[in-house]
Design an enzyme around this catalytic site. Structure first.
Site, mmCIF file in Angstrom:
data_model
loop_
_atom_site.group_PDB
_atom_site.id
_atom_site.type_symbol
_atom_site.label_atom_id
_atom_site.label_comp_id
_atom_site.label_asym_id
_atom_site.label_seq_id
_atom_site.Cartn_x
_atom_site.Cartn_y
_atom_site.Cartn_z
ATOM 1 N N SER A 4 0.838 -1.192 0.000
ATOM 2 C CA SER A 4 0.000 0.000 0.000
ATOM 3 C C SER A 4 0.873 1.242 0.000
ATOM 4 C CB SER A 4 -0.895 0.009 1.240
ATOM 5 O OG SER A 4 -1.491 1.280 1.383
ATOM 6 N N HIS A 5 0.315 2.359 -0.453
ATOM 7 C CA HIS A 5 1.031 3.633 -0.391
ATOM 8 C C HIS A 5 1.183 4.125 1.043
ATOM 9 C CE1 HIS A 5 0.504 3.706 -4.667
ATOM 10 N NE2 HIS A 5 1.071 4.890 -4.759
ATOM 11 N N VAL A 6 0.348 3.592 1.938
ATOM 12 C CA VAL A 6 0.291 4.101 3.315
ATOM 13 C C VAL A 6 0.637 2.983 4.286
ATOM 14 C CG1 VAL A 6 -1.207 5.188 5.041
ATOM 15 C CG2 VAL A 6 -1.500 5.730 2.618
ATOM 16 N N GLY A 55 3.733 6.538 -0.403
ATOM 17 C CA GLY A 55 4.309 6.147 -1.689
ATOM 18 C C GLY A 55 4.673 4.676 -1.680
ATOM 19 N N ASP A 96 -2.724 -1.461 -3.596
ATOM 20 C CA ASP A 96 -3.843 -0.516 -3.546
ATOM 21 C C ASP A 96 -4.041 0.239 -4.863
ATOM 22 O OD1 ASP A 96 -1.599 1.085 -3.060
ATOM 23 O OD2 ASP A 96 -2.350 1.958 -1.197
#
Lengths: 204, 129
Positions: free
Chosen positions: B12-14, B46, B70
């Protein structure tokens, strides 16, 4: 083109990206997540830091590969893999040559554009950086390495993204509403070619 | 039962999102290897190939790896990481991160092979390219 010219080009490109990082991020706010300037700046500053370790007698392919590795690990997002792939493909096309002749550069540009298309599962006309790379690669194949002409092609490719419906990346979420926005990756790619053309014209 | 076990990798980016999804899935089955790779080194939002490769390095080599992500650029980074690890079986699923990962956890826990786990995750939930 030789390793010294490549280093000059990358130095100038890092400076242009540093000067325009806020503009790149601002463009990215319209179509993406607003970090294109920061990401590219981080990547090209890392490239800049590496340049003193590259010797004049090193092959261009070695430098291009180094740049690819740095961009892949430092830029992140979609731009890291896309630019990284472009530099990797150029490196592969230049392997074994101390100086890159026009024929080699035409092939390198073609393979870089194909690499971007493959990595991003994109085609020309979808409003991405590929529109710059493919326009330049086609122009080089048709008319050769005329640096003035290639700079105009890069600009045309960039400006054309403004009227396109974005089909790839986060901008695609906007659909028709993406029309009217210039693609930030196309702008950074334009800088890449603009500085390349400047460097090469300066050494003619 | 398949010969090789399946590990689930969540990109995921987070960080909080990947870690939270991992906690949710781990609760469904404590024995399935579920690995979270969220955000960048410094906690920023990111995805990076380097971080993905580090997490992959920590997954036992007798496990095949099924990736859920994601948004778009996470997939592109996962694809590059995949190319850097030609000796491992890594598959990327387009099923939604949480729902797909959850269904995959259940099927991996039943000892199914990676292709079957992936198929099950994707037949429950579909999303675009």
């Amino acid at each position: 083109m030789n390793t010294t010219q490549l280093k000059q080009w990358l130095t100038e490109l890092a400076a242009v990206i540093a000067d325009n990082r806020d503009e790149l991020s601002k463009l990215d706010q319209a179509l993406g997540d607003g970090d294109h300037g920061i990401n590219m700046h981080r990547g090209f500053q890392a490239v800049l830091a590496e340049l003193p370790n590259i010797k004049e007698e090193d092959e261009p392919a070695a430098l291009l590969q180094k740049v690819a590795t740095i961009l892949i690990s430092k830029v992140g997002g979609a731009s890291g893999p896309l630019y990284g792939t472009a530099f990797l493909r150029m490196s592969a096309a230049c392997k074994g040559k101390q100086t890159l002749d026009d024929e080699t550069m035409v092939v390198a540009l073609k393979q870089a554009a194909e690499g971007i298309a493959q990595r991003g599962k994109a085609a020309p006309g979808e409003g991405t950086l590929l529109d710059v790379w493919s326009t330049v690669a086609n122009e080089a194949r048709e008319t050769g390495m005329d640096w003035n002409q290639l700079e105009s092609s890069a600009r045309e490719g960039m400006e054309a993204t403004k009227d396109m419906v974005v089909k790839r990346g986060r901008g695609a979420i906007l659909g028709e509403q993406s029309v009217g926005h210039i693609d930030p990756g196309a702008v950074s790619s334009y800088y890449l070619f603009k500085t390349l053309c400047n460097t090469m014209k300066g050494s003619e | 039962m398949a010969d090789r076990r399946v590990a689930i990798l969540l990109i995921s980016h987070v960080k909080a999102l990947a870690d939270g999804a991992q906690a949710l899935m781990q609760q469904a089955n404590r024995d399935v290897g579920i690995y979270a790779c969220g955000g960048l080194e410094d906690g920023e939002i990111g995805t990076s190939i380097e971080r993905i490769r580090t997490v992959i390095d920590g997954i036992p080599s007798d496990h095949d790896i099924l990736v859920f992500y994601d948004i778009g650029s996470a997939k592109m980074n996962a694809e590059m990481a995949q190319e850097f690890e030609p000796n491992r079986t890594i598959m990327i699923s387009d099923a939604p991160l949480i729902e797909g990962g959850y269904v995959a956890t259940i099927h991996a826990g039943l000892g199914k092979g990676i292709e079957e786990v992936k198929r099950n995750a994707e037949s429950s939930y579909q999303k675009g390219e």
